[in-house]
Design a protein around this motif. Structure first.
Motif, PDB file in Angstrom:
ATOM      1  N   TRP A   1     -99.455 -53.921  -5.023  1.00  0.00           N
ATOM      2  CA  TRP A   1     -99.783 -54.869  -6.193  1.00  0.00           C
ATOM      3  C   TRP A   1    -100.720 -56.160  -5.327  1.00  0.00           C
ATOM      4  CZ3 TRP A   1     -97.843 -59.784  -6.773  1.00  0.00           C
ATOM      5  CH2 TRP A   1     -96.926 -60.257  -5.967  1.00  0.00           C
TER       6      TRP A   1
ATOM      7  N   ASN B   1    -102.276 -60.164  -5.903  1.00  0.00           N
ATOM      8  CA  ASN B   1    -102.263 -61.807  -6.092  1.00  0.00           C
ATOM      9  C   ASN B   1    -103.713 -61.886  -6.862  1.00  0.00           C
ATOM     10  OD1 ASN B   1    -103.640 -61.785  -4.128  1.00  0.00           O
ATOM     11  ND2 ASN B   1    -102.297 -63.067  -3.208  1.00  0.00           N
TER      12      ASN B   1
ATOM     13  N   GLU C   1     -97.374 -59.825 -10.986  1.00  0.00           N
ATOM     14  CA  GLU C   1     -96.014 -59.279 -10.218  1.00  0.00           C
ATOM     15  C   GLU C   1     -95.680 -58.057 -11.368  1.00  0.00           C
ATOM     16  OE1 GLU C   1     -96.350 -62.532 -11.073  1.00  0.00           O
ATOM     17  OE2 GLU C   1     -96.781 -63.299  -9.299  1.00  0.00           O
TER      18      GLU C   1
ATOM     19  N   LYS D   1     -95.488 -54.529  -9.699  1.00  0.00           N
ATOM     20  CA  LYS D   1     -94.333 -53.981  -8.791  1.00  0.00           C
ATOM     21  C   LYS D   1     -93.357 -53.277  -9.274  1.00  0.00           C
ATOM     22  CE  LYS D   1     -93.416 -58.646  -6.935  1.00  0.00           C
ATOM     23  NZ  LYS D   1     -92.536 -59.648  -6.511  1.00  0.00           N
TER      24      LYS D   1
ATOM     25  N   GLU E   1     -97.568 -56.382  -1.313  1.00  0.00           N
ATOM     26  CA  GLU E   1     -98.593 -57.273  -1.864  1.00  0.00           C
ATOM     27  C   GLU E   1     -99.758 -57.416  -0.927  1.00  0.00           C
ATOM     28  OE1 GLU E   1     -99.288 -61.719  -3.229  1.00  0.00           O
ATOM     29  OE2 GLU E   1     -97.320 -61.279  -1.981  1.00  0.00           O
TER      30      GLU E   1
END
Length: 195
Positions: free
Chosen positions: A147, A149, A158, A161, A171
């Motif tokens: 995943w 940002n 988020e 996730k 991440e």
């Protein structure tokens, strides 16, 4: 022996896009594995069905192999694959599931596709996502979710996730599109990813 790799594309994407064919060739060369791409639809921008329907395509692709497989899925393809694994007994056939920018907990961006059933099913708290996330993931499959940002398609970010302690959530700082374009490089950047 290396497991065959099954690639699963996402919403409004297609199996014949150049990045999927490039990734297929690279995975075949680098892993020395048989690699196939799930074919959900042949026309561009028409894969808008539900992951309940798309899971049957994933099932067909996996069943053609005698051995177990590893699935690498992008975006909605990760939910299609989870539905196959968790609701259609795919856990008997799949060793590893790696998802890239998959809205496991839904995405508000799916409101843009609200007129399609597939779009509505990817909304946060949709009935179908709640079924998957309430029932849990299979103990027989290794799950890894990348995943980002910087994801432009999963919001809140988020939500990509997997909401389970036994899942491996990694991440990264890649965009949604970059994740699908460089699958081999992305996976091989992280030692903890099993494929």
């Amino acid at each position: 022996m290396v497991n065959p790799k099954v690639l699963v594309h996402g919403y409004i994407d297609n199996w014949w896009n150049p990045w999927w064919l490039k990734n297929k060739l690279k995975l075949e060369k680098e892993y020395n594995a048989d690699v196939s791409i799930v074919r959900k639809n042949h026309l561009p921008l028409t894969n808008t069905r539900t992951f309940v329907e798309n899971a049957k395509n994933v099932q067909r692709a996996c069943k053609k192999y005698e051995s177990n497989v590893d699935i690498i899925a992008h975006s909605m393809g990760g939910i299609d694959s989870r539905w196959y694994i968790e609701r259609l007994s795919g856990s008997e056939k799949v060793d590893n599931l790696v998802t890239l920018g998959t809205p496991h907990q839904g995405t508000k961006i799916a409101y843009l596709g609200y007129l399609t059933t597939g779009g509505r099913h990817m909304l946060p708290n949709s009935e179908q996502l709640n079924k998957l996330n309430t029932d849990g993931i299979s103990d027989d499959v290794n799950y890894t979710s990348f995943w980002s940002n910087r994801d432009e398609a999963v919001y809140p970010r988020e939500n990509a996730k997997l909401p389970f302690t036994q899942a491996n959530n990694i991440e990264i700082s890649k965009s949604h599109l970059t994740m699908q374009m460089n699958i081999y490089d992305l996976i091989n950047s992280y030692d903890e990813v099993i494929v």
